[in-house]
Design a protein around this motif. Sequence first.
Motif, PDB file in Angstrom:
ATOM      1  N   ASP A 174      10.989  10.091   9.320  1.00 40.40           N
ATOM      2  CA  ASP A 174      11.105   9.273  10.528  1.00 40.40           C
ATOM      3  C   ASP A 174      10.926   7.786  10.203  1.00 40.40           C
ATOM      4  N   LEU A 175      10.005   7.494   9.290  1.00 45.32           N
ATOM      5  CA  LEU A 175       9.784   6.109   8.891  1.00 45.32           C
ATOM      6  C   LEU A 175      11.026   5.556   8.202  1.00 45.32           C
ATOM      7  N   VAL A 176      11.597   6.313   7.302  1.00 49.34           N
ATOM      8  CA  VAL A 176      12.784   5.852   6.586  1.00 49.34           C
ATOM      9  C   VAL A 176      13.962   5.696   7.547  1.00 49.34           C
ATOM     10  N   GLU A 177      14.075   6.567   8.519  1.00 51.86           N
ATOM     11  CA  GLU A 177      15.137   6.433   9.512  1.00 51.86           C
ATOM     12  C   GLU A 177      14.965   5.156  10.329  1.00 51.86           C
ATOM     13  N   ALA A 178      13.718   4.850  10.691  1.00 44.92           N
ATOM     14  CA  ALA A 178      13.449   3.625  11.452  1.00 44.92           C
ATOM     15  C   ALA A 178      13.770   2.390  10.611  1.00 44.92           C
ATOM     16  N   TRP A 179      13.407   2.450   9.344  1.00 43.29           N
ATOM     17  CA  TRP A 179      13.728   1.348   8.440  1.00 43.29           C
ATOM     18  C   TRP A 179      15.247   1.202   8.282  1.00 43.29           C
ATOM     19  N   SER A 180      15.945   2.316   8.135  1.00 42.40           N
ATOM     20  CA  SER A 180      17.394   2.287   7.939  1.00 42.40           C
ATOM     21  C   SER A 180      18.125   1.739   9.159  1.00 42.40           C
ATOM     22  N   ALA A 181      17.497   1.841  10.318  1.00 42.71           N
ATOM     23  CA  ALA A 181      18.123   1.368  11.549  1.00 42.71           C
ATOM     24  C   ALA A 181      17.982  -0.139  11.740  1.00 42.71           C
ATOM     25  N   LEU A 182      17.126  -0.778  10.935  1.00 39.42           N
ATOM     26  CA  LEU A 182      16.956  -2.221  11.055  1.00 39.42           C
ATOM     27  C   LEU A 182      18.245  -2.939  10.657  1.00 39.42           C
ATOM     28  N   THR A 183      18.570  -3.994  11.371  1.00 37.10           N
ATOM     29  CA  THR A 183      19.705  -4.829  10.996  1.00 37.10           C
ATOM     30  C   THR A 183      19.225  -6.269  10.875  1.00 37.10           C
ATOM     31  N   GLY A 184      19.806  -6.974   9.948  1.00 36.59           N
ATOM     32  CA  GLY A 184      19.449  -8.365   9.746  1.00 36.59           C
ATOM     33  C   GLY A 184      20.294  -9.285  10.609  1.00 36.59           C
ATOM     34  N   ARG A 185      20.222 -10.571  10.298  1.00 36.07           N
ATOM     35  CA  ARG A 185      20.951 -11.591  11.060  1.00 36.07           C
ATOM     36  C   ARG A 185      21.959 -12.273  10.149  1.00 36.07           C
ATOM     37  N   VAL A 186      23.185 -12.342  10.611  1.00 34.82           N
ATOM     38  CA  VAL A 186      24.213 -13.073   9.881  1.00 34.82           C
ATOM     39  C   VAL A 186      24.058 -14.564  10.182  1.00 34.82           C
ATOM     40  N   ASP A 187      24.065 -15.387   9.147  1.00 40.51           N
ATOM     41  CA  ASP A 187      23.993 -16.834   9.324  1.00 40.51           C
ATOM     42  C   ASP A 187      25.407 -17.333   9.624  1.00 40.51           C
ATOM     43  N   ALA A 188      25.685 -17.564  10.888  1.00 40.93           N
ATOM     44  CA  ALA A 188      27.034 -17.937  11.318  1.00 40.93           C
ATOM     45  C   ALA A 188      27.487 -19.254  10.704  1.00 40.93           C
ATOM     46  N   GLU A 189      26.544 -20.174  10.486  1.00 40.75           N
ATOM     47  CA  GLU A 189      26.909 -21.457   9.880  1.00 40.75           C
ATOM     48  C   GLU A 189      27.414 -21.265   8.456  1.00 40.75           C
ATOM     49  N   ALA A 210      11.748   8.565   1.091  1.00 41.23           N
ATOM     50  CA  ALA A 210      11.016   9.421   2.023  1.00 41.23           C
ATOM     51  C   ALA A 210      10.117  10.399   1.275  1.00 41.23           C
ATOM     52  N   ASP A 211      10.624  10.976   0.191  1.00 45.11           N
ATOM     53  CA  ASP A 211       9.805  11.892  -0.611  1.00 45.11           C
ATOM     54  C   ASP A 211       8.576  11.176  -1.172  1.00 45.11           C
ATOM     55  N   ASP A 212       8.788   9.940  -1.650  1.00 45.90           N
ATOM     56  CA  ASP A 212       7.684   9.190  -2.241  1.00 45.90           C
ATOM     57  C   ASP A 212       6.652   8.772  -1.200  1.00 45.90           C
ATOM     58  N   LEU A 213       7.094   8.646   0.045  1.00 45.74           N
ATOM     59  CA  LEU A 213       6.184   8.239   1.122  1.00 45.74           C
ATOM     60  C   LEU A 213       5.448   9.412   1.767  1.00 45.74           C
ATOM     61  N   THR A 214       5.891  10.622   1.491  1.00 50.09           N
ATOM     62  CA  THR A 214       5.315  11.795   2.151  1.00 50.09           C
ATOM     63  C   THR A 214       3.794  11.886   1.994  1.00 50.09           C
ATOM     64  N   PRO A 215       3.232  11.672   0.805  1.00 53.23           N
ATOM     65  CA  PRO A 215       1.769  11.791   0.688  1.00 53.23           C
ATOM     66  C   PRO A 215       1.001  10.806   1.575  1.00 53.23           C
ATOM     67  N   VAL A 216       1.491   9.573   1.686  1.00 55.47           N
ATOM     68  CA  VAL A 216       0.751   8.588   2.481  1.00 55.47           C
ATOM     69  C   VAL A 216       1.045   8.718   3.972  1.00 55.47           C
ATOM     70  N   CYS A 217       2.190   9.326   4.303  1.00 48.70           N
ATOM     71  CA  CYS A 217       2.541   9.518   5.720  1.00 48.70           C
ATOM     72  C   CYS A 217       1.911  10.779   6.304  1.00 48.70           C
ATOM     73  N   GLY A 218       1.500  11.679   5.433  1.00 44.00           N
ATOM     74  CA  GLY A 218       0.844  12.890   5.904  1.00 44.00           C
ATOM     75  C   GLY A 218       1.757  14.079   6.056  1.00 44.00           C
ATOM     76  N   SER A 219       3.070  13.847   6.145  1.00 46.68           N
ATOM     77  CA  SER A 219       4.024  14.953   6.232  1.00 46.68           C
ATOM     78  C   SER A 219       5.410  14.423   5.894  1.00 46.68           C
ATOM     79  N   SER A 220       6.265  15.323   5.463  1.00 40.49           N
ATOM     80  CA  SER A 220       7.634  14.916   5.137  1.00 40.49           C
ATOM     81  C   SER A 220       8.381  14.465   6.392  1.00 40.49           C
ATOM     82  N   GLU A 221       8.052  15.055   7.533  1.00 41.33           N
ATOM     83  CA  GLU A 221       8.723  14.678   8.780  1.00 41.33           C
ATOM     84  C   GLU A 221       8.399  13.231   9.159  1.00 41.33           C
ATOM     85  N   ARG A 222       7.111  12.865   9.067  1.00 40.77           N
ATOM     86  CA  ARG A 222       6.733  11.484   9.385  1.00 40.77           C
ATOM     87  C   ARG A 222       7.362  10.501   8.397  1.00 40.77           C
ATOM     88  N   ALA A 223       7.443  10.891   7.147  1.00 37.62           N
ATOM     89  CA  ALA A 223       8.051  10.028   6.139  1.00 37.62           C
ATOM     90  C   ALA A 223       9.538   9.847   6.424  1.00 37.62           C
TER      91      ALA A 223
END
Length: 205
Positions: free
Chosen positions: A82-97, A67-80
Amino acid sequence: MTALPFDGLLCDFDGVVHLWEPDGMIALDRSWGLAEGTLAKAAFERDLLHSAVTGQLSDEQWRCQVADDLTPVCGSSERARDLVEAWSALTGRVDAEVVDLLGAVRQRVPVVLVSNATTRLEAYLAVVGLAQAFDAVVNTARIGVAKPDLRVFEIAARSVGVDTKRCLFVDDTVGNVAAARAAGLTGLHYEHIGQLRDAVTPLLS
């Protein structure tokens, strides 16, 4: 009685058991008005990622640094953040087979999950229903070394009491498989479940 082809199976997580949507991070880049690849470049910067998967940084510290590294391109630490939180909330798919196939293998020999992961891995396994799916879990963030370091294979084999050279190692990264083969393991560069099925059929039959 026919001798078993191997005494243990060491298996990677991401790219084998667990699959991420390929465009998930790119979709977030677009949502934040960033160039495609911006989030991935920050999150997987070589030295930073190495620190995270060898336990020098906790998962939380790693994500804060991203998030700190993204702050300059995101425009603010808050937006950065928020982006990292959205990324952290992603879940993948378990291959049941794959999980089912590994479950069958476990009836004959132990199966060890071996992942270059952050300190988040164990909690994530519980979230996706895999907390009890393996005989042991070797999370590199807990042992201080990461694949392709040969010590990872030794620790994984020792965790279930088998000889390293009597293990099948399955990973989707060519370099990790090459290192395992150099250490005397049977290495399988994973691309699809058919390969894994072929590799374990002698054991199951």
